[in-house]
Design a protein around this motif. Structure first.
Motif, mmCIF file in Angstrom:
data_model
loop_
_atom_site.group_PDB
_atom_site.id
_atom_site.type_symbol
_atom_site.label_atom_id
_atom_site.label_comp_id
_atom_site.label_asym_id
_atom_site.label_seq_id
_atom_site.Cartn_x
_atom_site.Cartn_y
_atom_site.Cartn_z
ATOM 1 N N THR A 73 48.341 45.091 50.496
ATOM 2 C CA THR A 73 48.810 43.716 50.330
ATOM 3 C C THR A 73 50.032 43.663 49.416
ATOM 4 O O THR A 73 50.474 42.587 49.030
ATOM 5 N N ARG A 99 48.665 41.531 54.337
ATOM 6 C CA ARG A 99 48.318 40.463 53.398
ATOM 7 C C ARG A 99 47.701 39.290 54.158
ATOM 8 O O ARG A 99 46.741 38.684 53.707
ATOM 9 N N ALA A 102 44.185 40.171 54.966
ATOM 10 C CA ALA A 102 43.354 40.095 53.764
ATOM 11 C C ALA A 102 42.955 38.658 53.453
ATOM 12 O O ALA A 102 41.815 38.385 53.064
ATOM 13 N N VAL A 103 43.882 37.713 53.633
ATOM 14 C CA VAL A 103 43.571 36.306 53.372
ATOM 15 C C VAL A 103 42.508 35.806 54.339
ATOM 16 O O VAL A 103 41.565 35.119 53.949
ATOM 17 N N HIS A 104 42.624 36.166 55.612
ATOM 18 C CA HIS A 104 41.628 35.716 56.586
ATOM 19 C C HIS A 104 40.259 36.357 56.327
ATOM 20 O O HIS A 104 39.228 35.703 56.469
ATOM 21 N N GLU A 105 40.249 37.630 55.930
ATOM 22 C CA GLU A 105 38.981 38.263 55.568
ATOM 23 C C GLU A 105 38.368 37.577 54.348
ATOM 24 O O GLU A 105 37.165 37.347 54.295
ATOM 25 N N MET A 106 39.211 37.243 53.371
ATOM 26 C CA MET A 106 38.733 36.594 52.155
ATOM 27 C C MET A 106 38.113 35.233 52.482
ATOM 28 O O MET A 106 37.015 34.924 52.019
ATOM 29 N N THR A 107 38.805 34.424 53.278
ATOM 30 C CA THR A 107 38.274 33.093 53.580
ATOM 31 C C THR A 107 37.023 33.176 54.446
ATOM 32 O O THR A 107 36.099 32.380 54.279
ATOM 33 N N ASN A 109 34.834 35.562 54.240
ATOM 34 C CA ASN A 109 33.770 35.934 53.295
ATOM 35 C C ASN A 109 33.359 34.768 52.413
ATOM 36 O O ASN A 109 32.198 34.667 52.025
ATOM 37 N N TRP A 110 34.292 33.867 52.095
ATOM 38 C CA TRP A 110 33.922 32.663 51.347
ATOM 39 C C TRP A 110 32.882 31.875 52.125
ATOM 40 O O TRP A 110 31.886 31.432 51.578
ATOM 41 N N SER A 113 29.479 33.683 52.347
ATOM 42 C CA SER A 113 28.716 33.763 51.096
ATOM 43 C C SER A 113 28.190 32.411 50.638
ATOM 44 O O SER A 113 27.361 32.354 49.745
ATOM 45 N N SER A 137 42.516 29.375 54.505
ATOM 46 C CA SER A 137 42.379 28.810 53.161
ATOM 47 C C SER A 137 42.807 27.351 53.096
ATOM 48 O O SER A 137 42.346 26.613 52.247
#
Length: 146
Positions: A73, A99, A102-107, A109-110, A113, A137
């Motif tokens: 990233t 990058r 990574a943002v799509h994976e992060m959101t 996972n939000w 979870s 996001s």
């Protein structure tokens, strides 16, 4: 689709897609129906196990494919800060495809979870309403604490 059902659908689709070889996955994406294109790449709609799936095809540069840059990233193109993705009226080059992934994976996972609620963008946006796996996001809010 309510959240528990959407999470089950996501888990089922993730398992189905994870079991595909790279060539089978590429063939599946190539068979999709065009859903538009823009600064960030082309989009297609697929049907997997009876569920509509939105796919954003983001092209990778030779720089991003170098072994030491895969999934990085970092600002591998040494772009100035004003080039940060999404700044400006007509968009910007951003800091790279990894990058964005990574943002799509992060959101995603939000949502998985539990602390965030995310909605698919409206049909006026680049994604069709109800497509599985759509998280961004800009469309997520923190769940109220009870």
């Amino acid at each position: 689709m309510d959240s528990p059902a959407r999470l089950r659908t996501h888990a089922d689709l993730a398992s189905t897609l994870a079991l595909l070889s790279d060539s089978d996955l590429a063939e599946l994406v190539a068979s999709g129906t065009a859903a538009g294109s823009g600064i960030g790449g082309r989009a297609v709609l697929l049907e997997v196990d009876g569920v509509r799936v939105f796919v954003k095809r983001v092209p990778l540069t030779d720089t991003e494919l170098r072994p030491h840059h895969v999934r990085s990233t970092a600002n591998v193109f040494d772009l100035p800060v004003p080039c940060h993705y999404g700044i400006g009226a007509i968009g910007s080059p951003g800091f790279g495809a990894w990058r964005e992934l990574a943002v799509h994976e992060m959101t995603t996972n939000w949502v998985r979870s539990g602390p965030f609620l995310c909605n698919s963008p409206t049909s006026a946006g680049p994604w069709p309403t109800g497509a599985a796996g759509v998280t961004d996001s800009k469309h997520c809010v923190r769940r109220p604490r009870t």
